[in-house]
Design an enzyme around this catalytic site. Structure first.
Site, PDB file in Angstrom:
ATOM      1  N   HIS A 105       0.822  -1.209   0.000  1.00  0.00           N
ATOM      2  CA  HIS A 105       0.000   0.000   0.000  1.00  0.00           C
ATOM      3  C   HIS A 105       0.862   1.268   0.000  1.00  0.00           C
ATOM      4  O   HIS A 105       1.594   1.522   0.951  1.00  0.00           O
ATOM      5  CB  HIS A 105      -0.892  -0.016   1.250  1.00  0.00           C
ATOM      6  CG  HIS A 105      -1.839   1.124   1.343  1.00  0.00           C
ATOM      7  ND1 HIS A 105      -1.766   2.087   2.318  1.00  0.00           N
ATOM      8  CD2 HIS A 105      -2.898   1.457   0.574  1.00  0.00           C
ATOM      9  CE1 HIS A 105      -2.748   2.952   2.172  1.00  0.00           C
ATOM     10  NE2 HIS A 105      -3.453   2.598   1.120  1.00  0.00           N
ATOM     11  N   ASP A 156      -1.316   5.456  -6.187  1.00  0.00           N
ATOM     12  CA  ASP A 156      -2.481   6.342  -6.316  1.00  0.00           C
ATOM     13  C   ASP A 156      -2.092   7.384  -7.362  1.00  0.00           C
ATOM     14  O   ASP A 156      -1.005   7.962  -7.271  1.00  0.00           O
ATOM     15  CB  ASP A 156      -2.761   7.067  -4.989  1.00  0.00           C
ATOM     16  CG  ASP A 156      -3.188   6.119  -3.879  1.00  0.00           C
ATOM     17  OD1 ASP A 156      -3.806   5.088  -4.162  1.00  0.00           O
ATOM     18  OD2 ASP A 156      -2.901   6.445  -2.714  1.00  0.00           O
ATOM     19  N   HIS A 163      -0.869  10.331  -3.045  1.00  0.00           N
ATOM     20  CA  HIS A 163      -2.105   9.886  -2.413  1.00  0.00           C
ATOM     21  C   HIS A 163      -3.250  10.845  -2.674  1.00  0.00           C
ATOM     22  O   HIS A 163      -4.422  10.458  -2.724  1.00  0.00           O
ATOM     23  CB  HIS A 163      -1.903   9.726  -0.905  1.00  0.00           C
ATOM     24  CG  HIS A 163      -3.124   9.255  -0.203  1.00  0.00           C
ATOM     25  ND1 HIS A 163      -3.879  10.083   0.594  1.00  0.00           N
ATOM     26  CD2 HIS A 163      -3.745   8.061  -0.210  1.00  0.00           C
ATOM     27  CE1 HIS A 163      -4.913   9.393   1.061  1.00  0.00           C
ATOM     28  NE2 HIS A 163      -4.856   8.172   0.590  1.00  0.00           N
TER      29      HIS A 163
HETATM   30  O1  G3P Z   1      -6.826   2.255  -2.139  1.00  0.00           O
HETATM   31  C1  G3P Z   1      -7.393   1.762  -1.033  1.00  0.00           C
HETATM   32  C2  G3P Z   1      -6.679   2.268   0.127  1.00  0.00           C
HETATM   33  O2  G3P Z   1      -5.548   2.923  -0.328  1.00  0.00           O
HETATM   34  C3  G3P Z   1      -7.476   3.162   0.961  1.00  0.00           C
HETATM   35  O3  G3P Z   1      -7.469   4.383   0.410  1.00  0.00           O
HETATM   36  O4  G3P Z   1      -7.032   6.609   1.163  1.00  0.00           O
HETATM   37  O5  G3P Z   1      -5.296   4.932   1.604  1.00  0.00           O
HETATM   38  O6  G3P Z   1      -5.724   5.633  -0.726  1.00  0.00           O
HETATM   39  P1  G3P Z   1      -6.315   5.440   0.629  1.00  0.00           P
HETATM   40 CA    CA Z   2      -5.008   3.999  -2.460  1.00  0.00          CA
END
Ligand code: G3P
Ligand code: CA
Length: 346
Positions: free
Chosen positions: A31, A60, A73
Site C-alpha cells: 500500500h 495512487d 495519495h
Molecule cells: O486504495 C485503497 C486504500 O488505499 C485506501 O485508500 O485513502 O489509503 O488511498 P487510501
Molecule cells: Ca489507495
C-alpha cells in the site's frame, strides 16, 4: 486470541500455497509502497515493497497541470512533499468533491516543477530519516520500475492502481482514465489477464472503464458516506454493501476494497464479531481486498497484543482475497505462516 471456532475450522480445511503460474492468494498489496518504512509513493518505497514480497504495488494517481500522471495519495501535496518551502505562493483553497480544501495541488504544477520537489514522511511517528531524498515518480517511472523488477526477479509484479478524485480531474479538463489506459497500452498491460487492478472510491469512472477496457476493476468502499460522484443520489457506501448493492457492484467490478472495519468492526477500542461482508461479497462473485493493515502501534488494535501477524491471520481465516498493507513484509510473513499453518494455539 485466535482460538476461535472460525480459525480452527479454516485451519482444518487447510490452506495451500498457490499453484505456480497463478496469482498468490491472498494477495499482498504494498500500500503506497512499503510506506510504513519509506516515504509513500516513491520509487524507493515501491521497490522496497517488491523486495519484501508484495505481489502488487499500489500507486495512487493524480495529474499535473501539463497532463502527466504522477503518484501521490492526493492532489494536495503539502503533507507529503517540501512544496510549501519551495513554492509558498502556490497555496490556495478550492472545492474538491464538495469539500473546501486548502493546500498545494498537483494540477497547479508542471511536471518539471513537481520533479524538483522531494517527498516527506507524512506521519510523525514514522521515520523522518528519508525526508528530502526521494522524488515524486511519474506513472511511467513506476511502470519502468515494475518492468525492471520483473526482469531481475523473474516474478510478475502487479499494479494495483487507484484513480484519485476522478470527477475533480474530469471537471478541470485533466481526466485520469484515458491517460491511464494509454499508458497501460503502451506497456502491453491493457488486456484481460494483465496483472493490473484499477480501483476507485467513485462509481462512474469505474463504469466508464468497464466500457473502455478489459482490466479488472475494484470498487473501494468507505465505512460512511457516499461516493463523491453519487452525491444527490441514493447510492451510499452502506447501500453498496447490502446483498443487492453488491450484486450491482458486480456488474462492473470484479471485487471490492472495503475499509477493514466493515469486516471486523471495532467498538471502544475492542474488536467485535466479524460481519457477513466477505460471504455476501463472495456470493455476488466479488473478490474482497480490505485496507489498510498497519504494524505501527498507533494503528494496530490492542486485541492483537502488539503482533501484526495476528491481524493478517484473522483476516486470512475469514476468507479475504488480499490485503492492502503499509508493511508488506509483515503481510508476506504472515501469509507464509498461513501456508505452513504455523498458527499459535492451533
Ligand atoms: O486504495 C485503497 C486504500 O488505499 C485506501 O485508500 O485513502 O489509503 O488511498 P487510501
Ligand atoms: Ca489507495
Amino acid at each position: 486470541m485466535f482460538t476461535s471456532a472460525l480459525l480452527a475450522f479454516s485451519l482444518l480445511l487447510g490452506q495451500l500455497p498457490p499453484v505456480p503460474g497463478k496469482e498468490p492468494h491472498p494477495l499482498v498489496i504494498g500500500h503506497r509502497g512499503a510506506s510504513g518504512q519509506l516515504p509513500e509513493h516513491t520509487l524507493e518505497a515501491y521497490e522496497r515493497a517488491i523486495e519484501q514480497g508484495a505481489d502488487y504495488i499500489e500507486p495512487d494517481l493524480v495529474v499535473t497541470k501539463d497532463g502527466h500522471l504522477v503518484a501521490r495519495h492526493e492532489n494536495e501535496i503539502g503533507g507529503t512533499t517540501d512544496v510549501a518551502i519551495r513554492f509558498p505562493k502556490r497555496e490556495r483553497t478550492q472545492l474538491i468533491d464538495g469539500q473546501e480544501m486548502k493546500g498545494f495541488f498537483t494540477e497547479d504544477f508542471t511536471l518539471e516543477e513537481l520533479r524538483s520537489l522531494r517527498a516527506r514522511q507524512r506521519l510523525s511517528f514514522r521515520s523522518q530519516a528519508y525526508n528530502g531524498k526521494y522524488a515524486i515518480p511519474t506513472f511511467e517511472e513506476v511502470l519502468a520500475l515494475v518492468e525492471r523488477k520483473n526482469r531481475e526477479t523473474g516474478r510478475q509484479i502487479g499494479l494495483y492502481i487507484e484513480t484519485k478524485h476522478p470527477t475533480h480531474f474530469q471537471k478541470i479538463g485533466l481526466p485520469i482514465e484515458p491517460r491511464l489506459l494509454a499508458a497501460l497500452k503502451e506497456h502491453q498491460l491493457d488486456k484481460a489477464g494483465a496483472p493490473v487492478y484499477i480501483q476507485s472510491f467513485e462509481v462512474s469512472n469505474l463504469q466508464w472503464l468497464k466500457r473502455h477496457s478489459e482490466l479488472r476493476l475494484i470498487q473501494l468502499i468507505e465505512d460512511v458516506g457516499q461516493p463523491a460522484d453519487q452525491i444527490g443520489t441514493k447510492l451510499s457506501y452502506a447501500s453498496m454493501i447490502t446483498p443487492a448493492g453488491l450484486q450491482q457492484v458486480a456488474t462492473y467490478a470484479v471485487g471490492i476494497g472495503p475499509y477493514k472495519r466493515l469486516i471486523v468492526p471495532e467498538h471502544d477500542g475492542r474488536l467485535q464479531a466479524p460481519t457477513h461482508l466477505i460471504e455476501n461479497a463472495h456470493a455476488a462473485g466479488l473478490l474482497v481486498h480490505p485496507w489498510t493493515f498497519r504494524t505501527d502501534k498507533e494503528y494496530l488494535a490492542e486485541d492483537y497484543e502488539g503482533n501484526p501477524e495476528e491481524e493478517y491471520l484473522q483476516f486470512f481465516a475469514l476468507g479475504v482475497d488480499g490485503v492492502f498493507s503499509d508493511f508488506p513484509e509483515d503481510a508476506f510473513n504472515a501469509r507464509e505462516r498461513w501456508y505452513r499453518q504455523e498458527i499459535p494455539g492451533r
